[in-house]
Each structure stands twice: as structure tokens, then as C-alpha cells.
Design an enzyme around this catalytic site. Sequence first.
Site, short mmCIF file in Angstrom:
data_model
loop_
_atom_site.label_atom_id
_atom_site.label_comp_id
_atom_site.label_asym_id
_atom_site.label_seq_id
_atom_site.Cartn_x
_atom_site.Cartn_y
_atom_site.Cartn_z
N HIS A 122 0.83 -1.20 0.00
CA HIS A 122 0.00 0.00 0.00
C HIS A 122 0.87 1.26 0.00
O HIS A 122 1.84 1.36 0.75
CB HIS A 122 -0.93 0.01 1.22
CG HIS A 122 -2.10 0.91 1.07
ND1 HIS A 122 -2.07 2.23 1.44
CD2 HIS A 122 -3.33 0.69 0.55
CE1 HIS A 122 -3.24 2.79 1.18
NE2 HIS A 122 -4.02 1.88 0.65
N PRO A 123 0.53 2.23 -0.84
CA PRO A 123 1.41 3.40 -1.03
C PRO A 123 1.18 4.56 -0.08
O PRO A 123 1.74 5.64 -0.29
CB PRO A 123 1.09 3.82 -2.47
CG PRO A 123 -0.36 3.48 -2.63
CD PRO A 123 -0.59 2.23 -1.80
N CYS A 124 0.39 4.39 0.98
CA CYS A 124 0.03 5.54 1.81
C CYS A 124 1.24 6.18 2.49
O CYS A 124 1.22 7.38 2.81
CB CYS A 124 -1.01 5.14 2.85
SG CYS A 124 -0.47 3.86 4.00
N ARG A 125 2.32 5.43 2.73
CA ARG A 125 3.50 5.97 3.41
C ARG A 125 4.68 6.20 2.47
O ARG A 125 5.74 6.64 2.91
CB ARG A 125 3.93 5.03 4.53
CG ARG A 125 2.91 4.80 5.61
CD ARG A 125 2.72 5.99 6.49
NE ARG A 125 3.95 6.38 7.16
CZ ARG A 125 4.06 7.45 7.94
NH1 ARG A 125 3.02 8.24 8.11
NH2 ARG A 125 5.21 7.74 8.53
N HIS A 126 4.52 5.89 1.20
CA HIS A 126 5.65 5.95 0.28
C HIS A 126 6.24 7.35 0.17
O HIS A 126 7.46 7.52 0.12
CB HIS A 126 5.22 5.46 -1.11
CG HIS A 126 5.00 3.98 -1.18
ND1 HIS A 126 5.16 3.15 -0.10
CD2 HIS A 126 4.64 3.17 -2.22
CE1 HIS A 126 4.90 1.90 -0.46
NE2 HIS A 126 4.59 1.89 -1.73
#
Length: 365
Positions: A245-249
Amino acid sequence: MNILHSTLSTWRDRLAPVSRTSTFRTTGQITPEEFVLAGDYLVYKFPSWSWGDASSPSKRVSYLPPGKQFLVTRGVPCHRRLNENFAGDAHLDDEIVRDFLSGGAGDSDGGDDNDGWLRTGGGGKRHESTIRDVRTVDESGKEEAEVEEEEDIPDMEDDDDEEAIIREPAGTTSTTQPTRTYNLYITYSNFYRTPRLYLSGYLSPSEPLPPKLMMEDIVGDYKDKTVTLEDFPWFDGSLQMASVHPCRHASVMKTLLDRADAALKLRREKIKQTAASSSPQEKAKLAQPESGLEGLVDDIKGLSLGDAQKQCQGDKGQAGGDEWEVLQHDEEEEVAIRVDQYLVVFLKFIASVTPGIEHDFTMGV
């Protein structure tokens, strides 16, 4: 539940407004144009990666050109499963060092010793090894008196006792695990404005790996949290893959960019100090490869498309001058990582989620 989540995620990406303003240095996010630029760089430098297209025009996204909807590399080997014995200590928690991906301590303040990377396996609850007193037993079974500490010196000849050798039980080696292969897909998340990784596993070239078994190759702290099973939105039908999941990328990349710049600045200061020194030992020490983010900076700088041209210009202007010449002003203003090198760094940190998958198989960094 996963089907609903995948559908909502897909529509959220497709309906979110498209950003055309570059905020790469300030937020860690990239625009679709910068994603294509970084993808072209990755494909150019590492031919195992290639651009892919959606299975049908209806599956394409409008903010990316046809034929460049995602990046893919195939057949990446994975030789081991990540069970509770991963990294040596059974039943111990993984030690997450600056765990950006799961949302813990994502700020760039503090924790300067670890450069924001992940160490997995047996570090969270460290055992402090203690040496206990060794007592001997006489023929009658009675414990003999405690001997002086200086007398507790092992006999080297005992090492030759074949009966003292502890042999590993048959069938317990990790080599018995069948090798899996993975296809890795890098897409662009328009909602989060960052890349997103999908993984599709195979037991053999003709036998897909069931989605649930893919989680055996994910670090435990990330299973069903940061990494979930979702449909790949660029293919027709319902093809489930593991997705990070890219929420913290963006916050991870921003921190790594800032620290890479700081590492490059430190590197330049070392060069200046060494240039003023006549000590051959210090010059030799500086020439050695660095570790941590300074080493990453060296790797990234080695990938620069303009390196050959700069080297040629340097050879012409040097005319036998000192190889430790202080950097010019325009070079000092140069950043450690350019936007076209974004995906190289992205793959470096995302590899911590799946350490069993040989990401370096696709990259020569």
C-alpha cells in the site's frame, strides 16, 4: 472485502485530480510525467525491466501514455520462506528500524544511526547471552566442587571428538524449500502520487502461486496491513496479487532524499578536508566504498547518465592536476538523487518488505 477495497482503490486513483506540478523535493511525491521519466531511466539502466500496457484500452488510465501504463520484470527468484525462524531467532519479533511503511515514526527527526532502513528477524527482543558455570560430575554422579575461573580453559583436543559433533537433523535445511519466482509490477497511484508495487508469484512457469501463499514471502509485521491481496486493475478479469500500500511511500521517499542530500554534503566535506591533507592514508580511506546512505549516494551517482561526459571534461581540464580537487560550485549545488532516479531508490527501500525476493536480480546497483 478485498474485492470491495480493490474496486474503491481503483476508482479513487482514476477519479482523483491529476497533479502536473512537481513537488518531488518537498513532498516525495511525483507527477505522472515524472513517473514516466523515472520509468524510462529504470528501463534504460536495467533491461530486465520493461514497460507494459493494459490488457484492453478500457483498463488504461488517461494520465499515462499507452504502452507505458506500468513497469514489469518477470521471473525474479525467491529461494526461502519468511517463517518465525527468519534471520535466526525463533519466536522473536522482527526489529523494525524506523518503520516508515507501517506508519511508525515516519518523521525525519531522530534515529540518525539507521538511515531509515529495516532490519528484520530476531532483533526486537534481544537475548543477552550469559555463560553459566560448568560443573563436572564424578563417577558416582556427585557434582564436583566449583573450579577457579582461570582453570575453565577448554581443551583443544576435545574438538576432534567425533562423538561430540552435533549434527543437524535430516530434512531441516532451508535448501529443501522450492524456489518460487515473482513478476513485479510498478504502477502509479494517482491518489497518493507515488509508485505502487504489485507482486504475482509462481511455483513453476506454468503454475501460479495461490495468493494466500504469497504472504509467506512478506515480512510478518506487514502482512494484511501494509501488504494486502488486491486485484490488478490493468488486467481484465480478477487476477489477485500482493500489493504494498502506497500511503506511506511519499514520506519515506522524502526522508531518504533528505538524508541522501545530507550524506552527499558530508561526503563533499570529507573530500575538501582530504584535499587539504597530505596523508595518503586519509586519501585511501576516502576512496573506499561507503555503507548506509553514503554508499547509496555513491551507487546512485554511479548511475548518472552524464558521468561519462563529466569524466571526459574532467580529464581535459585536469591536465595532471590533483585527483582530490575540490568540487566546483555548480557541483556543490547538485542534489544526491534526481527525479529520474526515483524508482531506483524506491526499489531499494521496498525490498525490505520482501527480503526473500532477490530484487537485486533485476538491478545491478
